[in-house]
Write a protein that holds these residues in place. Structure first.
Motif, PDB file in Angstrom:
ATOM      1  N   GLU A 105       0.833  -1.206   0.000  1.00  0.00           N
ATOM      2  CA  GLU A 105       0.000   0.000   0.000  1.00  0.00           C
ATOM      3  C   GLU A 105       0.864   1.251   0.000  1.00  0.00           C
ATOM      4  N   ILE A 106       0.571   2.119  -0.944  1.00  0.00           N
ATOM      5  CA  ILE A 106       1.353   3.350  -1.062  1.00  0.00           C
ATOM      6  C   ILE A 106       0.387   4.522  -1.091  1.00  0.00           C
ATOM      7  N   ALA A 107       0.581   5.447  -0.168  1.00  0.00           N
ATOM      8  CA  ALA A 107      -0.296   6.629  -0.187  1.00  0.00           C
ATOM      9  C   ALA A 107       0.581   7.865  -0.235  1.00  0.00           C
ATOM     10  N   VAL A 108       0.265   8.753  -1.143  1.00  0.00           N
ATOM     11  CA  VAL A 108       1.030  10.004  -1.177  1.00  0.00           C
ATOM     12  C   VAL A 108       0.069  11.175  -1.026  1.00  0.00           C
ATOM     13  N   ALA A 109       0.615  12.246  -0.460  1.00  0.00           N
ATOM     14  CA  ALA A 109      -0.209  13.440  -0.247  1.00  0.00           C
ATOM     15  C   ALA A 109      -0.592  14.014  -1.598  1.00  0.00           C
ATOM     16  N   PRO A 110      -1.750  14.648  -1.674  1.00  0.00           N
ATOM     17  CA  PRO A 110      -2.105  15.304  -2.935  1.00  0.00           C
ATOM     18  C   PRO A 110      -1.042  16.348  -3.283  1.00  0.00           C
ATOM     19  N   PRO A 111      -0.942  16.704  -4.559  1.00  0.00           N
ATOM     20  CA  PRO A 111       0.042  17.727  -4.915  1.00  0.00           C
ATOM     21  C   PRO A 111      -0.221  18.997  -4.111  1.00  0.00           C
ATOM     22  N   ALA A 112       0.839  19.786  -3.929  1.00  0.00           N
ATOM     23  CA  ALA A 112       0.752  20.984  -3.091  1.00  0.00           C
ATOM     24  C   ALA A 112      -0.584  21.691  -3.299  1.00  0.00           C
ATOM     25  N   SER A 113      -1.211  22.017  -2.214  1.00  0.00           N
ATOM     26  CA  SER A 113      -2.552  22.595  -2.307  1.00  0.00           C
ATOM     27  C   SER A 113      -2.553  23.825  -3.217  1.00  0.00           C
ATOM     28  N   PRO A 114      -3.396  23.821  -4.233  1.00  0.00           N
ATOM     29  CA  PRO A 114      -3.398  24.952  -5.162  1.00  0.00           C
ATOM     30  C   PRO A 114      -3.742  26.252  -4.464  1.00  0.00           C
ATOM     31  N   ALA A 115      -4.395  26.103  -3.285  1.00  0.00           N
ATOM     32  CA  ALA A 115      -4.819  27.308  -2.586  1.00  0.00           C
ATOM     33  C   ALA A 115      -3.651  28.272  -2.336  1.00  0.00           C
ATOM     34  N   GLU A 116      -2.446  27.729  -2.287  1.00  0.00           N
ATOM     35  CA  GLU A 116      -1.322  28.600  -1.946  1.00  0.00           C
ATOM     36  C   GLU A 116      -0.843  29.448  -3.121  1.00  0.00           C
ATOM     37  N   THR A 117      -0.938  28.918  -4.325  1.00  0.00           N
ATOM     38  CA  THR A 117      -0.378  29.668  -5.457  1.00  0.00           C
ATOM     39  C   THR A 117      -1.453  30.305  -6.328  1.00  0.00           C
ATOM     40  N   VAL A 118      -2.704  29.938  -6.085  1.00  0.00           N
ATOM     41  CA  VAL A 118      -3.761  30.419  -6.970  1.00  0.00           C
ATOM     42  C   VAL A 118      -4.535  31.558  -6.310  1.00  0.00           C
ATOM     43  N   ASP A 119      -4.719  32.625  -7.068  1.00  0.00           N
ATOM     44  CA  ASP A 119      -5.536  33.733  -6.600  1.00  0.00           C
ATOM     45  C   ASP A 119      -6.994  33.341  -6.841  1.00  0.00           C
ATOM     46  N   GLN A 120      -7.728  33.069  -5.772  1.00  0.00           N
ATOM     47  CA  GLN A 120      -9.114  32.605  -5.924  1.00  0.00           C
ATOM     48  C   GLN A 120     -10.101  33.740  -5.675  1.00  0.00           C
ATOM     49  N   GLN A 121     -11.124  33.790  -6.474  1.00  0.00           N
ATOM     50  CA  GLN A 121     -12.160  34.806  -6.304  1.00  0.00           C
ATOM     51  C   GLN A 121     -13.526  34.184  -6.584  1.00  0.00           C
ATOM     52  N   LEU A 122     -14.546  34.793  -6.029  1.00  0.00           N
ATOM     53  CA  LEU A 122     -15.898  34.303  -6.271  1.00  0.00           C
ATOM     54  C   LEU A 122     -16.830  35.487  -6.533  1.00  0.00           C
TER      55      LEU A 122
END
Ligand code: AMP
Length: 458
Positions: free
Chosen positions: A204-221
């Motif tokens: 069994e191999i589990a890896v963390a998801p790729p670096a959370s996009p929240a850090e590099t992406v400017d999010q708006q709603l």
């Protein structure tokens, strides 16, 4: 850790070097030696972690010795969508360029004749979507008794798309003595059960998801009324400095409607969804990748796993029903430390799902106000119902109301904070059918992504 320590052949290492990779990713580091040993793998990893090379690289070396017989593939890779299957095929071309392996793609939307011809020549690696695979088997065009390695990729997405019965059937046709590599981004109980059935003492191999996009992406709603969503998108598209953008819709039919509308307003946009013939999908993707096409409008399933390295903007024309899809979508931009912008257009009915997204990413998505489109409020009633009635008195607290831009009349107060929405969080009625009443309850089948019509795409 370097690629040299993993047990790969000189030829494969050279191909990896040609690709410009200097270090294996965590899943590659853990999976490659285990696969080379011949052991089953249960990998919990999502797209973006490098998992594809994690299984293609060792498979190339393992399949080097031996020869394929006509109609008897030596390995089988099952993928949920045609695009993912095509990408895996490209991986074999890229990393297997110093070997003489033959691969074949069995995907819907392309000619049976060509695929049968390829099979007839004998293939080392067969990459297939489950539906087409079953079709060919039923036509008696393929024998699975020589398959030594089976890869089931994106198992949770296969489950969402209703492919599990097909997969169970295919696995039942394979020799019992084989190596099985099973990958899934998440491990819900059904997937775990399936893995238990298919795998023999897996590593069994589990890896963390790729670096959370929240850090590099400017999010708006931008919160607007439903009828204003297209105008809102146009204003945003005109005001942003867009190199290229992916626009996501929740439904396949809305993809086409939106493309028509954008094109009519002079935007360079094309659709990508499961109903398009394969050659059109490939052509559209190529135009987008090369920079010739600026806006690609897609549904989640069609876009899943697409490897488009540089996207300056992601637009959510609809708030995704599954919070994880939001993370997948916005993860298309801001890759490898580059800046990216993800703008979501929401309507009041999205309050529940928007709240879940903010809970998942652990923060509020900053509001974007627009010049030409009035802001809505989370607890506004659907516009259609309001028609013919007096618009109710403003509900927001005075302090909230003052948050609206001063240079135009505000129809509604500013939206409540996520916490407030969370408390109120009864699921809204289906956005497409605002007048359908289920009370507080929405039947589960309406919320399941398996209901996505793109599921037919394979
Ligand atoms: P995947 O998760 O397999 O879809 O891969 C995501 C992206 O990572 C693809 O663009 C790959 O080409 C890239 N990639 C895979 N392995 C490596 C590596 N060791 N170093 C850098 N990039 C990689």
């Amino acid at each position: 850790m370097t690629f040299q320590n993993l047990g790969l052949s000189e030829e494969t290492l050279k191909a990896v070097e040609d690709s410009g990779y200097t270090e294996p990713t965590p899943i590659q580091e853990q999976a490659i030696p285990v696969v080379l040993m011949g052991r089953d793998v249960l990998g919990c990893a999502q797209t973006g972690t490098g998992k594809t090379a994690g299984f293609t690289l060792p498979m190339i070396d393992m399949l080097t010795s031996g020869r394929a017989r006509a109609r008897m593939p030596r390995s089988l890779i099952l993928e949920p969508t045609r695009e993912l299957a095509a990408q895996v095929n490209e991986n074999f071309d890229r990393y297997g360029k110093y070997h003489r392996l033959s691969t074949a793609l069995l995907i819907g939307g392309e000619s049976f004749v060509d695929q049968e011809k390829a099979l007839g020549r004998g293939v080392d690696v067969l990459i297939a979507t489950p539906g087409r695979m079953i079709d060919l088997f039923e036509r008696g065009r393929i024998l699975l008794s020589d398959v030594k390695v089976l890869v089931i990729d994106e198992a949770d997405r296969m489950l969402d798309m209703g492919f599990i019965p097909d997969i169970e059937r295919i696995v039942g046709l394979l020799p019992r003595k084989r190596q099985t590599l099973f990958f899934s981004a998440t491990m819900p109980a059904e997937i775990r059960k399936l893995a238990d059935n298919f795998l023999d003492d897996p590593k069994e191999i589990a890896v963390a998801p790729p670096a959370s996009p929240a850090e590099t992406v400017d999010q708006q709603l931008a919160l607007v009324h439903r009828d204003d969503k297209r105008a809102a998108l146009r204003e945003i598209l005109r005001s942003e400095d867009i190199e290229n953008g992916l626009v996501f819709c929740n439904r396949k039919r809305d993809v086409d409607i939106l493309v028509k509308s954008l094109t009519k307003h002079g935007f360079d946009a094309s659709a990508l969804h499961g109903d398009m013939p394969q050659f059109r999908r490939t052509e559209t993707l190529d135009r987008f990748r090369s920079g010739e096409l600026r806006l690609l409008v897609a549904s989640d399933v069609a876009a899943r796993g697409l490897d488009i390295p540089r996207v300056s903007h992601v637009f959510n024309f609809d708030v995704p029903i599954h919070a994880e899809d939001y993370v997948h979508r916005i993860g298309r931009t801001g890759r490898a430390g580059r800046p990216g912008t993800a703008i979501t257009i929401a309507e009041p009915e999205d309050a529940f799902h928007a709240g879940r997204i903010e809970k998942l990413i652990g923060r509020d998505v900053p509001r974007r106000t627009l010049e030409t489109v009035d802001a809505a409020n989370w607890d506004d009633e659907p516009k259609r119902r309001r028609r013919g009635r007096t618009v109710p008195a403003e509900r927001g607290a005075p302090a909230e109301r003052s948050a609206a831009p001063k240079d135009r009349p505000s129809r509604r107060a500013a939206p409540p904070a996520a916490k407030e929405r969370g408390r109120r969080a009864a699921p809204p009625v289906d956005a497409q059918h605002p007048d359908t009443a289920f009370g507080e309850h929405i039947p589960a089948f309406l919320l399941r992504p398996g209901a996505d019509p793109d599921a037919q795409s394979a």
